[in-house]
Design a protein around this motif. Structure first.
Motif, short mmCIF file in Angstrom:
data_model
loop_
_atom_site.label_atom_id
_atom_site.label_comp_id
_atom_site.label_asym_id
_atom_site.label_seq_id
_atom_site.Cartn_x
_atom_site.Cartn_y
_atom_site.Cartn_z
N TRP A 130 0.81 -1.22 0.00
CA TRP A 130 0.00 0.00 0.00
C TRP A 130 0.84 1.27 0.00
N GLY A 131 2.14 1.15 0.23
CA GLY A 131 3.04 2.30 0.13
C GLY A 131 2.78 3.39 1.15
N ASP A 132 2.94 4.65 0.72
CA ASP A 132 2.82 5.79 1.63
C ASP A 132 1.40 6.33 1.73
N ASP A 133 0.51 5.86 0.90
CA ASP A 133 -0.87 6.36 0.90
C ASP A 133 -1.82 5.18 1.10
N ALA A 134 -1.99 4.76 2.36
CA ALA A 134 -2.80 3.57 2.65
C ALA A 134 -4.26 3.77 2.28
N THR A 135 -4.79 4.95 2.55
CA THR A 135 -6.20 5.22 2.22
C THR A 135 -6.42 5.22 0.72
N GLY A 136 -5.55 5.93 0.02
CA GLY A 136 -5.66 5.99 -1.43
C GLY A 136 -5.53 4.62 -2.07
N TYR A 137 -4.64 3.79 -1.54
CA TYR A 137 -4.46 2.45 -2.10
C TYR A 137 -5.71 1.60 -1.89
N PHE A 138 -6.28 1.67 -0.67
CA PHE A 138 -7.44 0.81 -0.36
C PHE A 138 -8.65 1.17 -1.21
N VAL A 139 -9.02 2.44 -1.24
CA VAL A 139 -10.24 2.83 -1.98
C VAL A 139 -9.97 3.04 -3.47
N GLY A 140 -8.70 3.24 -3.82
CA GLY A 140 -8.38 3.50 -5.21
C GLY A 140 -7.87 2.28 -5.94
N GLU A 141 -6.59 1.97 -5.74
CA GLU A 141 -5.97 0.88 -6.50
C GLU A 141 -6.56 -0.48 -6.17
N TYR A 142 -6.90 -0.73 -4.89
CA TYR A 142 -7.38 -2.06 -4.50
C TYR A 142 -8.87 -2.23 -4.80
N LEU A 143 -9.73 -1.44 -4.15
CA LEU A 143 -11.17 -1.60 -4.34
C LEU A 143 -11.70 -0.87 -5.57
N ARG A 144 -10.97 0.15 -6.03
CA ARG A 144 -11.40 0.96 -7.18
C ARG A 144 -12.82 1.50 -6.97
N VAL A 145 -13.02 2.10 -5.80
CA VAL A 145 -14.36 2.56 -5.41
C VAL A 145 -14.87 3.60 -6.39
N ALA A 146 -16.09 3.37 -6.90
CA ALA A 146 -16.71 4.27 -7.86
C ALA A 146 -17.52 5.34 -7.14
N GLU A 147 -17.72 6.47 -7.80
CA GLU A 147 -18.56 7.51 -7.23
C GLU A 147 -20.03 7.10 -7.24
N ALA A 148 -20.44 6.36 -8.24
CA ALA A 148 -21.83 5.89 -8.33
C ALA A 148 -22.08 4.85 -7.23
N PRO A 149 -23.25 4.92 -6.58
CA PRO A 149 -23.51 3.97 -5.49
C PRO A 149 -23.72 2.54 -5.95
N PHE A 150 -24.01 2.33 -7.24
CA PHE A 150 -24.22 0.96 -7.72
C PHE A 150 -23.61 0.80 -9.12
N THR A 151 -22.72 -0.19 -9.25
CA THR A 151 -22.12 -0.51 -10.55
C THR A 151 -22.04 -2.04 -10.69
N LEU A 152 -21.73 -2.47 -11.88
CA LEU A 152 -21.48 -3.89 -12.14
C LEU A 152 -20.08 -4.09 -12.71
N ASP A 153 -19.17 -3.20 -12.34
CA ASP A 153 -17.78 -3.30 -12.77
C ASP A 153 -17.00 -4.12 -11.75
#
Length: 527
Positions: A130-153
């Motif tokens: 996760w490097g130096d940005d644990a929050t960014g890695y979790f919601v970004g690179e790992y979970l890839r959290v979308a702004e839309a509340p529901f997706t099928l990606d």
């Protein structure tokens, strides 16, 4: 009651190998993710060291009494939640039992995902991915959290470990109560305690650990005048002991007829609370170190839930000496705590469908479990999975379980008035007797406190919403989840039993024969 001629007799129920096996499994269920990431934050936010006063009051007045209530139901009426409640309180009781099963259905679908996340982070800990940005890695690179509340990606990095987690837990479940569930707990629970104890000892040696412990334990006695603090204490005890949603009821149904209930109940309750205190020490010693490193107050880095485990703690680990070891111990502990609890959640579901529809264990595990795994994948391995998990978790726990506890007490203790019989059962098979005080706590204090909690939660969700999510989304995935639980409970109750649920004689007999009752009275008076 006589055996029905229209349905075949039920096969002999599976059993634990002995009392130790049951205790390990029950502690494994109680000690879960909430002990590690929920209790420290709840205590800190509600008076610190002073919170321990309402916490232990709640343990003694609600936790242990309701735990024994669950034990008595399962052990006396020898069945899963729907079967035991049916034998206790007819069709109304069975509906309560199925409602509890459906709570576990929803919990199982997202709990497996959290275990999979923790397993991924266990692997990530070897190189601090996760490097130096644990929050960014979790919601970004790992979970890839979308702004839309529901997706099928779908997110492959999440999908693959979730599939593996389901295969592992279903393999354990398919081998049975003694060979699978019990052995898994006997292996994982000691490993959990050893690894987490090593983590705590290491955390206590870090600079700033004392400040973290001071923040955790410094009492704010003024908080004791706030009713919300007491509600938080009862809520923590209630959720962490795995009571009122069928787990302890199901586990106790696998005990031999002549088995001590109260002694193991105390062991499980105090072992659970001891681990929560240990978790509080470890977490806040670690938070104290991070606050020291950043030059900020501990209150600015404290937290609970997913954020604490997958965002705050990885950031702390990156700053620690022997970072990889701390990460491995922490996420390994979460995997083991989550897995033992997940096993118990799924057993409520599998036991119920085996009892109702006459399925074999393998049919229930791979058939029903396969469907749950598919739902879990579709809901939580997409870019909107975190939002769905957060929402359904909130409604299943804070609405479903709390409502279940009130309903169980009202139906069993008030409408069908089975309190004296359950107290008799616990007293007959246990090292100490329970009576009017226990019945008062289960039938009056418990429902009043828990009912007040439920009303407060409902008012808050209706008036304020949840998590900043759109109203349509919380209606669909939050209140909709509860609606599905209620409808499914009614449908399953209406379906016929494969085997006669009434062809059963509880042991020991109640009311006891006059001669037996007189002998017990003399024995109790010392004559």
């Amino acid at each position: 009651m006589t055996q029905s001629t229209s349905a075949p007799a039920a096969p002999q129920r599976e059993q634990w190998s002995g009392q130790i096996g049951f205790i390990f499994a029950a502690i494994g269920s109680a000690v879960g993710l909430g002990n590690i990431w929920r209790f420290p934050g709840v205590a800190f936010e509600n008076g610190g060291g002073a919170f321990l006063i309402p916490y232990f009051v709640a343990l003694l007045t609600a936790g242990i009494p309701i735990l024994l209530f669950d034990y008595a139901l399962g052990h006396r009426f020898r069945g899963s939640a729907p079967l035991a409640f049916r034998r206790t309180a007819g069709r109304a009781g069975e509906a309560v039992g199925w409602f509890q099963v459906m709570i576990n259905v929803f919990i199982a679908t997202f709990y497996t995902v959290v275990v999979a996340w923790a397993a991924s982070y266990f692997v990530f800990s070897f190189d601090l991915k996760w490097g130096d940005d644990a929050t960014g890695y979790f919601v970004g690179e790992y979970l890839r959290v979308a702004e839309a509340p529901f997706t099928l990606d779908f997110v492959p990095a999440v999908l693959i470990p979730v599939v593996i987690a389901w295969v592992v837990v279903l393999l354990i479940q398919s081998t049975g109560v003694a060979k699978g569930i019990e052995k898994a707990n006997v292996i994982f629970l000691p490993l959990l305690v050893v690894s987490f104890l090593a983590l705590v000892i290491g955390a206590l040696t870090l600079p700033g650990a004392v400040e973290g412990l001071n923040a955790f334990f410094t009492p704010d006695f003024a908080a004791l005048a706030d009713p919300q603090v007491w509600i938080a204490a009862y809520g923590q005890i209630f959720f962490s002991l795995s009571v009122a949603f069928g787990i302890m009821l199901t586990y106790s149904s696998y005990r031999k007829r002549r088995s001590n209930l109260s002694g193991p109940g105390l062991v499980v309750a105090f072992a659970n609370s001891s681990f929560e205190l240990l978790a509080g020490v470890g977490v806040f010693a670690t938070l104290g170190f991070f606050a020291f490193q950043q030059g900020i107050p501990v209150s600015e880095v404290s937290g609970t839930g997913v954020g604490l485990a997958f965002m705050t703690f990885p950031a702390i680990v990156a700053e620690m000496p022997m970072s990889q070891l701390f990460g491995i111990l922490f996420f390994g502990s979460i995997v083991m705590a989550g897995l033992t609890s997940l096993i118990s959640v799924l057993e409520v579901v599998f036991s119920a469908v085996m009892d109702k529809f006459g399925l074999s264990r393998k049919q229930a595990v791979w058939g029903v479990g396969g469907v749950l795994a598919l739902v879990s994948i579709l809901l939580y391995t997409t870019t909107s999975g975190l939002t769905a998990l957060d929402t359904i978790d909130n409604w299943a726990n804070n609405i479903g379980i709390v409502a279940s506890a009130v309903a169980a007490s009202v139906v069993v203790m008030w409408i069908y008035k089975r309190g004296p019989e359950l107290a008799f059962h616990v007293s007959q098979v246990s090292t100490f007797k329970v009576g009017r005080i226990w019945r008062l706590l289960v039938s009056v204090l418990g429902p009043v406190v828990i009912g007040f909690m439920l009303i407060q939660v409902v008012i808050g969700l209706v008036s304020e919403g949840y998590g900043g999510y759109p109203a349509w989304y919380t209606t669909l995935f939050g209140w909709g989840a509860v609606a599905v639980m209620l409808v499914a409970a009614g449908v399953f109750t209406a379906l016929p039993w494969k085997r006669d649920p009434g062809g059963f004689t509880p042991y020991p007999a109640y009311p006891p024969a006059p001669a037996t009752a007189a002998a017990e009275k003399n024995e109790g008076s010392g004559r």
